[in-house]
Scaffold this motif. Structure first.
Motif, PDB file in Angstrom:
ATOM      1  N   GLU A 154       1.371   5.066   1.087  1.00 34.48           N
ATOM      2  CA  GLU A 154       0.966   5.873   2.233  1.00 34.48           C
ATOM      3  C   GLU A 154       1.166   7.356   1.883  1.00 34.48           C
ATOM      4  OE1 GLU A 154       2.824   6.182   6.706  1.00 34.48           O
ATOM      5  OE2 GLU A 154       3.375   4.441   5.482  1.00 34.48           O
ATOM      6  N   PRO A 190       0.816  -1.214   0.000  1.00 35.82           N
ATOM      7  CA  PRO A 190       0.000   0.000   0.000  1.00 35.82           C
ATOM      8  C   PRO A 190       0.854   1.269   0.000  1.00 35.82           C
ATOM      9  CG  PRO A 190       0.096  -0.915   2.207  1.00 35.82           C
ATOM     10  CD  PRO A 190       0.943  -1.815   1.334  1.00 35.82           C
ATOM     11  N   ALA A 247       5.813   3.655  -0.287  1.00 36.63           N
ATOM     12  CA  ALA A 247       5.448   2.266   0.049  1.00 36.63           C
ATOM     13  C   ALA A 247       6.730   1.438   0.151  1.00 36.63           C
ATOM     14  CB  ALA A 247       4.545   1.682  -1.023  1.00 36.63           C
ATOM     15  N   THR A 287      -2.779   8.213  -1.998  1.00 34.42           N
ATOM     16  CA  THR A 287      -2.718   6.819  -1.569  1.00 34.42           C
ATOM     17  C   THR A 287      -2.875   5.913  -2.796  1.00 34.42           C
ATOM     18  OG1 THR A 287      -5.080   6.811  -1.151  1.00 34.42           O
ATOM     19  CG2 THR A 287      -3.658   7.280   0.733  1.00 34.42           C
ATOM     20  N   ASN A 302      -1.946   1.621  -4.367  1.00 30.26           N
ATOM     21  CA  ASN A 302      -1.162   0.416  -4.137  1.00 30.26           C
ATOM     22  C   ASN A 302      -0.294   0.104  -5.338  1.00 30.26           C
ATOM     23  OD1 ASN A 302      -2.560  -1.646  -5.898  1.00 30.26           O
ATOM     24  ND2 ASN A 302      -4.276  -0.913  -4.660  1.00 30.26           N
TER      25      ASN A 302
END
Ligand SMILES: [Cu+2]
Ligand SMILES: [Zn+2]
Length: 194
Positions: free
Chosen positions: A53, A51, A190, A61, A63
């Motif tokens: 951040e 993920p 991430a 945000t 992934n």
């Protein structure tokens, strides 16, 4: 009407019982094949999904997933909350996104001690120099990248992306400024860990 339904049902039952042994055998064979394929896939494809951040007071945000097959690592990054325009995305040297500005992730991952540059440039590039991507008014971004210069967990220091970080920047990479392309604040981070 009921009678017709019943006789159809008994016909079906008869057929079922008659075929049962063969069906069972076929089922078992199919199961074995599926299990073999699953084992092969497990061997061939390594994957890690992490993920992103939000950092530097952004709201970015998303992934990132990496998968490796036959010596090629394929990356797909999906992001939201970005400002419209051009953004840089890199691999940085440490899977540590703990600081508010993501500088805890260190500089660009550069195991081969080359200059910063555009991926594939003859003048050199870092193993983390993925490049730039465009974002429209909806604030979402998607990056796909494939290379045989990375691996997932192979232990080769010049290739292994495990323990590194994906970093998304506020600005664009100019591919010339050293050591990191002057891409501005780190807005998302991430760590590549399992
Ligand atoms: Cu960067
Ligand atoms: Zn770089």
């Amino acid at each position: 009407m009921k009678k017709v339904q019943l006789s159809l049902l008994s016909l079906a039952l008869l057929a079922f019982v008659g075929c049962k042994n063969e069906t069972k055998k076929a089922e078992e064979e199919a199961k074995e094949v599926v299990e073999e394929v699953v084992e092969e896939v497990k061997k061939e494809v390594k994957t890690v999904t992490i993920p992103l951040e939000a950092k530097s007071e952004s709201s970015v945000t998303g992934n990132v997933s990496f998968s490796e097959k036959e010596g090629v690592v394929h990356m797909v990054a999906k992001m939201s909350g970005l400002t419209a325009g051009t953004h840089a995305i890199h691999l940085h040297e440490k899977a540590d996104c703990s600081s508010a500005d993501a500088k805890s992730s260190g500089g660009h991952w550069n195991p081969t001690f080359k200059d910063h540059g555009a991926w594939g440039a003859e003048t050199g590039y870092h193993k983390g120099d993925i490049g730039n991507f465009e974002v429209g008014e909806d604030g979402t971004g998607r990056v796909e990248f494939s290379t045989n210069e990375w691996c997932i967990g192979c232990g080769d220091n010049n290739k292994d992306i495990m323990g590194k970080a994906v970093v998304v920047h506020q600005g664009a990479d100019d591919f010339t400024s050293q050591p990191s392309g002057a891409a501005g604040a780190r807005v998302s981070c991430a760590g590549i860990i399992e």
